[in-house]
Structure formats: structure tokens, C-alpha cells
Design an enzyme around this catalytic site. Structure first.
Site, PDB file in Angstrom:
ATOM      1  N   GLU A  36      17.141   9.793 -20.659  1.00 30.60           N
ATOM      2  CA  GLU A  36      16.888  10.868 -19.689  1.00 30.60           C
ATOM      3  C   GLU A  36      15.563  11.544 -20.036  1.00 30.60           C
ATOM      4  OE1 GLU A  36      20.062  13.692 -19.544  1.00 30.60           O
ATOM      5  OE2 GLU A  36      21.437  12.302 -18.553  1.00 30.60           O
ATOM      6  N   ARG A  93       4.198   1.333   0.283  1.00 30.74           N
ATOM      7  CA  ARG A  93       4.274   0.169   1.178  1.00 30.74           C
ATOM      8  C   ARG A  93       5.608   0.114   1.929  1.00 30.74           C
ATOM      9  NH1 ARG A  93       2.219  -4.266  -3.010  1.00 30.74           N
ATOM     10  NH2 ARG A  93       3.140  -2.738  -4.428  1.00 30.74           N
ATOM     11  N   HIS A 127      -1.627   3.931   1.279  1.00 30.44           N
ATOM     12  CA  HIS A 127      -1.507   2.621   1.939  1.00 30.44           C
ATOM     13  C   HIS A 127      -1.693   2.746   3.450  1.00 30.44           C
ATOM     14  CE1 HIS A 127      -0.242  -1.352   2.850  1.00 30.44           C
ATOM     15  NE2 HIS A 127       0.815  -0.922   3.512  1.00 30.44           N
ATOM     16  N   LYS A 190      -4.164 -13.701   8.943  1.00 35.03           N
ATOM     17  CA  LYS A 190      -3.148 -14.609   8.373  1.00 35.03           C
ATOM     18  C   LYS A 190      -2.100 -14.868   9.440  1.00 35.03           C
ATOM     19  CE  LYS A 190      -2.121 -12.040   4.864  1.00 35.03           C
ATOM     20  NZ  LYS A 190      -1.531 -11.412   3.681  1.00 35.03           N
ATOM     21  N   ARG A 192       1.383 -17.412  10.546  1.00 41.28           N
ATOM     22  CA  ARG A 192       2.302 -18.545  10.389  1.00 41.28           C
ATOM     23  C   ARG A 192       2.664 -18.960  11.811  1.00 41.28           C
ATOM     24  NH1 ARG A 192       4.814 -19.355   5.601  1.00 41.28           N
ATOM     25  NH2 ARG A 192       4.593 -17.172   5.028  1.00 41.28           N
ATOM     26  N   ASP A 216      -9.528  -3.516  -0.079  1.00 49.34           N
ATOM     27  CA  ASP A 216      -8.101  -3.301   0.166  1.00 49.34           C
ATOM     28  C   ASP A 216      -7.649  -2.085  -0.631  1.00 49.34           C
ATOM     29  OD1 ASP A 216      -5.640  -3.801   1.299  1.00 49.34           O
ATOM     30  OD2 ASP A 216      -5.430  -5.826   0.485  1.00 49.34           O
ATOM     31  N   ASP A 220      -1.637  -6.426  -5.863  1.00 47.50           N
ATOM     32  CA  ASP A 220      -0.368  -6.442  -6.590  1.00 47.50           C
ATOM     33  C   ASP A 220      -0.207  -7.812  -7.262  1.00 47.50           C
ATOM     34  OD1 ASP A 220       2.200  -6.236  -7.498  1.00 47.50           O
ATOM     35  OD2 ASP A 220       3.061  -5.452  -5.660  1.00 47.50           O
ATOM     36  N   GLY A 222      -1.851 -10.352  -6.380  1.00 49.82           N
ATOM     37  CA  GLY A 222      -3.170 -10.982  -6.276  1.00 49.82           C
ATOM     38  C   GLY A 222      -3.195 -12.084  -5.219  1.00 49.82           C
TER      39      GLY A 222
HETATM   40  C1  R5P Z   1      -0.687  -4.838   2.039  1.00 57.04           C
HETATM   41  O1  R5P Z   1      -0.654  -4.460   3.217  1.00 57.04           O
HETATM   42  C2  R5P Z   1      -1.602  -4.216   1.036  1.00 57.04           C
HETATM   43  O2  R5P Z   1      -2.690  -3.586   1.664  1.00 57.04           O
HETATM   44  C3  R5P Z   1      -2.100  -5.263   0.057  1.00 57.04           C
HETATM   45  O3  R5P Z   1      -2.859  -6.224   0.769  1.00 57.04           O
HETATM   46  C4  R5P Z   1      -0.965  -5.955  -0.637  1.00 57.04           C
HETATM   47  O4  R5P Z   1      -0.072  -5.008  -1.165  1.00 57.04           O
HETATM   48  C5  R5P Z   1      -1.469  -6.834  -1.751  1.00 57.04           C
HETATM   49  O5  R5P Z   1      -0.380  -7.465  -2.342  1.00 57.04           O
HETATM   50  P1  R5P Z   1      -0.535  -8.815  -3.157  1.00 57.04           P
HETATM   51  O6  R5P Z   1      -1.649  -8.629  -4.156  1.00 57.04           O
HETATM   52  O7  R5P Z   1       0.798  -8.998  -3.821  1.00 57.04           O
HETATM   53  O8  R5P Z   1      -0.823  -9.926  -2.188  1.00 57.04           O
END
Ligand code: R5P
Length: 310
Positions: A36, A93, A127, A190, A192, A216, A220, A222
């Protein structure tokens, strides 16, 4: 004015304190045997304008709880005004429901900070700007752009630059930086096309022979960054570097960046950089203490904070 630091990023709090010439208030933030959090503020806080510096970076829950408990201690010690300074606002996020029966954790965190007793929030490169609206107390969202501009000028002078948003969500932030340095904008789109098929990276804008700067808020894993760098080089870019405000860099991210085609990744020290980051030639860490310290000074003096970005 008083400054109190949590344990998430002590070097940054010390640099802010040095910039403002205000020593960190004496306090202990420690753990009981069962983990704690216990906080004791060892100076009188009655009637003071207090700033609590704490990034809610990993371990996010521990650092958030520390922040809440420090604020609670200050409120009960009759501080006049408490500003939660979150150089990095974790959970940001999770700012919408991605599906049914899911939380909006960024809003919950905002509620918790308010309920603990914060009167103001000061943070950097949220963010999404609209997260400010999750708070019903004044919230200043600073931008790292001015410190990035200085670094870009010293590092990339003479190169034909192009700023690139690694996803559609980051276009406003990237365009703002591009305007400051007079660089064109490109966007990585990006997509899909069909479920089960791998993502396709389309580049909107002609990046051939350009030196690209990806911009950005967070790096996180990368993945976003390294994939975007590869796509830009495949589309004829001469080099790709990146300016990212918050170096979350979880898991294998540092290795991933080290082994990527990025020329350089510049992050700020809103999150305390690890030894692996500091010893890598691929990374550069840009100091953010002066910008945050100056915003704190202006807050306590009741001066404009937005004019820092004119
Ligand atoms: C997402 O919308 C954020 O702006 C970053 O692009 C994202 O969090 C990056 O995450 P990662 O490095 O895991 O792809």
C-alpha cells in the site's frame, strides 16, 4: 508555490525545480510491507499553491494511486490550490468505447483525479485534445512542438524535410509541427482491405527523395513507427527519423527500434528514459523540464500559458 514529486520521474521533477528555483517540498512517498502507498508531507502546506509532478507511466496503476494519495494528503493539509502535473497522462488511449460493454478508462482516471481534490491539471500532448473535456476543472494541454522545432533546426538543418503522420488520427498534430518548420505533410494510411489479410500501408503524399520526420504522441511497442518507416523508405524516402512526445516503449520496443530502419528516434523525458534508451545511438532524449516549468510559473503568476506556443 510548492512542488511535490511522486516516484515516477524524479529527475524530471528535480529539473523543473531547478528551472523554477523552487526546491522540491520535503515529502515521503513509500510503501507499506503489503505494498500500500503511504505519503507524508513534511512541510506546512496551508494556503499554498501546490504542483504535484507525476507521470502515470508504467506501472501506471501504482503511479496513479501515488498521485491520488498525494493529492488527498495535500487537500487534508489545507493547500489553497492543487495542480496535478502529468507530463504523461496514462490511460489516455482508452478515450472511447471500442465495443459494447467496454470502459472509457481515460474518463474514469479524470474523475479519480478530480475526486481526490485536484483543482487544475497540467499535461502535455494528450493523446486526443478532447480528453481535456473529461475534466470539469481547468486543464492545460501543452505541446512539445516548440522543443521539437529547436531540435529539428539543430539536427536536420539543410535537409529537405517532410513531416509524416503515421496514422490518420495524428494529422492535426503533425501538420502543426510541419507549419512551424515549413515542411510539407504526408500521411500513412493503414488499411486492412479484408478481414484476415495483412494491413496495407498507403502513403498519401510524395515522399520520394525527402527526409521524413514521423510525428506522434506515443511510441509504445514501436510497431506503428517501424512499419511506417519501412513503408516510407519503400516509397522512395531518403531517410526516416521520428519525433514522439512520450516514449512508453514497452516490452521489446527498444530492441525493435534499434533494429529498425529509422535513422533516429527523438523522444522527450516525460517518461523517465531507461538505461537501454540512454545508451542507444538510435535514440535521442529531448529535455522537457523548462517547458513544463515555465507553464507552472505562468499558472502560479496567473499569466497566459497559451502564449508559450505563439
Ligand atoms: C495511437 O493512436 C497512438 O498515437 C500511437 O500511434 C500508438 O499508441 C503507438 O503504439 P505502438 O508503438 O504500440 O504501435
Amino acid at each position: 508555490m510548492k512542488i511535490i514529486a511522486g516516484n515516477s520521474n524524479l529527475p524530471l521533477a528535480e529539473e523543473i525545480s531547478a528551472y523554477l528555483d523552487v526546491p522540491l517540498a520535503e515529502s515521503t512517498v513509500r510503501r507499506f510491507a503489503d505494498n500500500e502507498v503511504f505519503v507524508e508531507i513534511l512541510e506546512n502546506m496551508r494556503g499554498e499553491d501546490v504542483f504535484v509532478v507525476q507521470s502515470t507511466s508504467a506501472p501506471a496503476n501504482d503511479h496513479l494511486m501515488e498521485l491520488l494519495i498525494i493529492i488527498d494528503a495535500l487537500r487534508r493539509a489545507s493547500a489553497r490550490r492543487i495542480t496535478a502535473v502529468l507530463p504523461y497522462f496514462g490511460y489516455a488511449r482508452q478515450d472511447r468505447k471500442p465495443g459494447p460493454r467496454t470502459p472509457i478508462s481515460a474518463k474514469l482516471v479524470a474523475n479519480l483525479i478530480e475526486a481526490a481534490g485536484a483543482d487544475r491539471v497540467l499535461t502535455l500532448d494528450l493523446h486526443a485534445g478532447q480528453i481535456q473535456g473529461f475534466f470539469d476543472i481547468p486543464t492545460d494541454n501543452l505541446f512539445a512542438a516548440p522543443v521539437f522545432v529547436d531540435d529539428i533546426k539543430s539536427r536536420f538543418d539543410g535537409r529537405e524535410l517532410m513531416v509524416v503522420s503515421p496514422d490518420v488520427g495524428g494529422v492535426v498534430r503533425t501538420r502543426a509541427l510541419g507549419n512551424r518548420i515549413g515542411a510539407d505533410l504526408a500521411i500513412v494510411d493503414k488499411r486492412r482491405e479484408r478481414a484476415g489479410e495483412s494491413e496495407v500501408m498507403n502513403i498519401i503524399g510524395d515522399v520520394s527523395d525527402r527526409h521524413c520526420l514521423l510525428v506522434d504522441d506515443i511510441v509504445d511497442s514501436g510497431g506503428t513507427l517501424c512499419n511506417a518507416a519501412e513503408a516510407l523508405l519503400n516509397n522512395g524516402a531518403q531517410s526516416v527519423s521520428a519525433y514522439i512526445t512520450h516514449g512508453v516503449l514497452s516490452g521489446e520496443a527498444v530492441n525493435r527500434v534499434n533494429n529498425s530502419q529509422l535513422e533516429k528516434l527523438l523522444i522527450t523525458d516525460t517518461i523517465m528514459p531507461t538505461e537501454a534508451i540512454l545508451s542507444s545511438d538510435k535514440f535521442g532524449v529531448i529535455k522537457i523540464a523548462e517547458l513544463i516549468g515555465e507553464a507552472m510559473r505562468r499558472t502560479t503568476d496567473e499569466n497566459s500559458v497559451s502564449s508559450l506556443f505563439d
